[in-house]
Motif scaffolding. Structure first.
Motif, PDB file in Angstrom:
ATOM      1  N   GLN A  13     -11.615  -1.104   2.212  1.00  0.00           N
ATOM      2  CA  GLN A  13     -10.156   0.238   1.331  1.00  0.00           C
ATOM      3  C   GLN A  13     -10.498   1.444   2.198  1.00  0.00           C
ATOM      4  O   GLN A  13     -10.710   2.035   3.438  1.00  0.00           O
ATOM      5  CB  GLN A  13     -11.485   0.586   0.277  1.00  0.00           C
ATOM      6  CG  GLN A  13     -11.060   1.418  -0.850  1.00  0.00           C
ATOM      7  CD  GLN A  13     -11.622   1.196  -2.172  1.00  0.00           C
ATOM      8  OE1 GLN A  13     -12.717   1.476  -2.081  1.00  0.00           O
ATOM      9  NE2 GLN A  13     -10.959   1.250  -3.842  1.00  0.00           N
ATOM     10  N   TYR A  42      -2.095  -8.729   5.314  1.00  0.00           N
ATOM     11  CA  TYR A  42      -2.548  -6.710   4.306  1.00  0.00           C
ATOM     12  C   TYR A  42      -2.344  -6.271   5.439  1.00  0.00           C
ATOM     13  O   TYR A  42      -2.036  -6.313   6.153  1.00  0.00           O
ATOM     14  CB  TYR A  42      -4.001  -7.047   3.805  1.00  0.00           C
ATOM     15  CG  TYR A  42      -4.533  -7.080   5.146  1.00  0.00           C
ATOM     16  CD1 TYR A  42      -5.216  -5.713   5.312  1.00  0.00           C
ATOM     17  CD2 TYR A  42      -5.537  -7.816   5.639  1.00  0.00           C
ATOM     18  CE1 TYR A  42      -5.964  -5.122   6.692  1.00  0.00           C
ATOM     19  CE2 TYR A  42      -6.672  -7.808   6.808  1.00  0.00           C
ATOM     20  CZ  TYR A  42      -7.051  -6.485   7.330  1.00  0.00           C
ATOM     21  OH  TYR A  42      -7.796  -6.343   8.528  1.00  0.00           O
ATOM     22  N   THR A  60      -9.372  -4.423   0.103  1.00  0.00           N
ATOM     23  CA  THR A  60      -8.397  -5.367   0.562  1.00  0.00           C
ATOM     24  C   THR A  60      -9.563  -6.683   0.548  1.00  0.00           C
ATOM     25  O   THR A  60     -10.627  -6.089   1.403  1.00  0.00           O
ATOM     26  CB  THR A  60      -7.560  -5.485   2.008  1.00  0.00           C
ATOM     27  OG1 THR A  60      -6.627  -4.440   1.620  1.00  0.00           O
ATOM     28  CG2 THR A  60      -7.027  -6.216   2.806  1.00  0.00           C
ATOM     29  N   GLY A  87     -14.567  -6.955   3.385  1.00  0.00           N
ATOM     30  CA  GLY A  87     -13.260  -5.742   2.465  1.00  0.00           C
ATOM     31  C   GLY A  87     -13.207  -4.971   3.186  1.00  0.00           C
ATOM     32  O   GLY A  87     -14.342  -4.308   3.583  1.00  0.00           O
ATOM     33  N   SER A 141      -3.814  -3.012   9.151  1.00  0.00           N
ATOM     34  CA  SER A 141      -3.477  -4.207   8.420  1.00  0.00           C
ATOM     35  C   SER A 141      -3.976  -5.956   9.170  1.00  0.00           C
ATOM     36  O   SER A 141      -5.201  -5.838  10.178  1.00  0.00           O
ATOM     37  CB  SER A 141      -2.364  -4.413   9.013  1.00  0.00           C
ATOM     38  OG  SER A 141      -1.686  -4.563  10.700  1.00  0.00           O
ATOM     39  N   ILE A 151      -3.218  -1.257   4.182  1.00  0.00           N
ATOM     40  CA  ILE A 151      -2.998  -0.663   3.766  1.00  0.00           C
ATOM     41  C   ILE A 151      -3.253   0.514   4.199  1.00  0.00           C
ATOM     42  O   ILE A 151      -3.454   1.170   5.449  1.00  0.00           O
ATOM     43  CB  ILE A 151      -5.234  -0.587   3.855  1.00  0.00           C
ATOM     44  CG1 ILE A 151      -5.992  -1.833   3.790  1.00  0.00           C
ATOM     45  CG2 ILE A 151      -5.378   0.260   3.111  1.00  0.00           C
ATOM     46  CD1 ILE A 151      -7.080  -2.490   3.806  1.00  0.00           C
TER      47      ILE A 151
END
Length: 171
Positions: A64, A39, A75, A62, A142, A41
């Motif tokens: 955000q 991921y 994520t 998670g 990330s 973001i």
């Protein structure tokens, strides 16, 4: 010939600008096992908020981020309790620290105003992330996730925000 000299000067100026930008960017290596899906973001402008989901005072599930007035997609998972910090005008994330084992166990986002968002359970190996430039701030994160967040890294830069004027966000 004069045209070629002019093009060379323009190219040199462009390269100097790119080199200057490269000097204001830094990366804090990813910590954790790094299993699962990757991921990153990202968003436009400055980070103005952070959300973190933790389950049972344990793993981080998670993330955000908010850029300006817009939240990114989450994520990982919205599992457990949500922790949130909304940044003040001219406030920025300047350090991330925490603990990791197989998953990211805990994370603390700290601002230039001394405020922090704490999430998770502080067990495992310690990590500290901060920008190489004293004027840098968090730009994006990330890593990887597999159920919970298995790794994270931080990307730092000196941010100029086209969506702000006189310290206020434009609507």
């Amino acid at each position: 010939m004069i045209f070629l000299v002019f093009i060379a000067l323009l190219s040199g100026t462009a390269l100097a600008d790119v080199w200057h930008d490269a000097q204001s960017y830094s990366f804090s290596q990813q910590v954790g096992t790094g299993n699962g899906l990757s991921y990153a973001i990202t968003g436009t402008g400055r980070i103005t908020g952070v959300r973190v989901w933790e389950a049972n005072n344990n793993f981080i599930y998670g993330f955000q981020l908010r850029y300006g007035y817009t939240w990114t997609d989450v994520t990982g998972l919205k599992l457990g309790q949500k922790q949130e910090i909304i940044l003040f005008d001219d406030e920025a994330i300047v350090a991330i620290w925490g603990k990791y084992a197989f998953y990211i166990q805990s994370v603390v986002f700290t601002t230039n105003l001394g405020r922090s968002l704490f999430a998770g359970r502080p067990v495992g190996h310690s990590f500290n992330m901060y920008p190489a430039d004293e004027n840098g701030e968090l730009r994006f994160i990330s890593g990887r996730f597999q159920g919970a967040i298995t790794s994270m890294g931080a990307h730092w830069a000196i941010v100029t925000d086209p969506y702000r004027r006189n310290g206020k966000y434009l609507q």
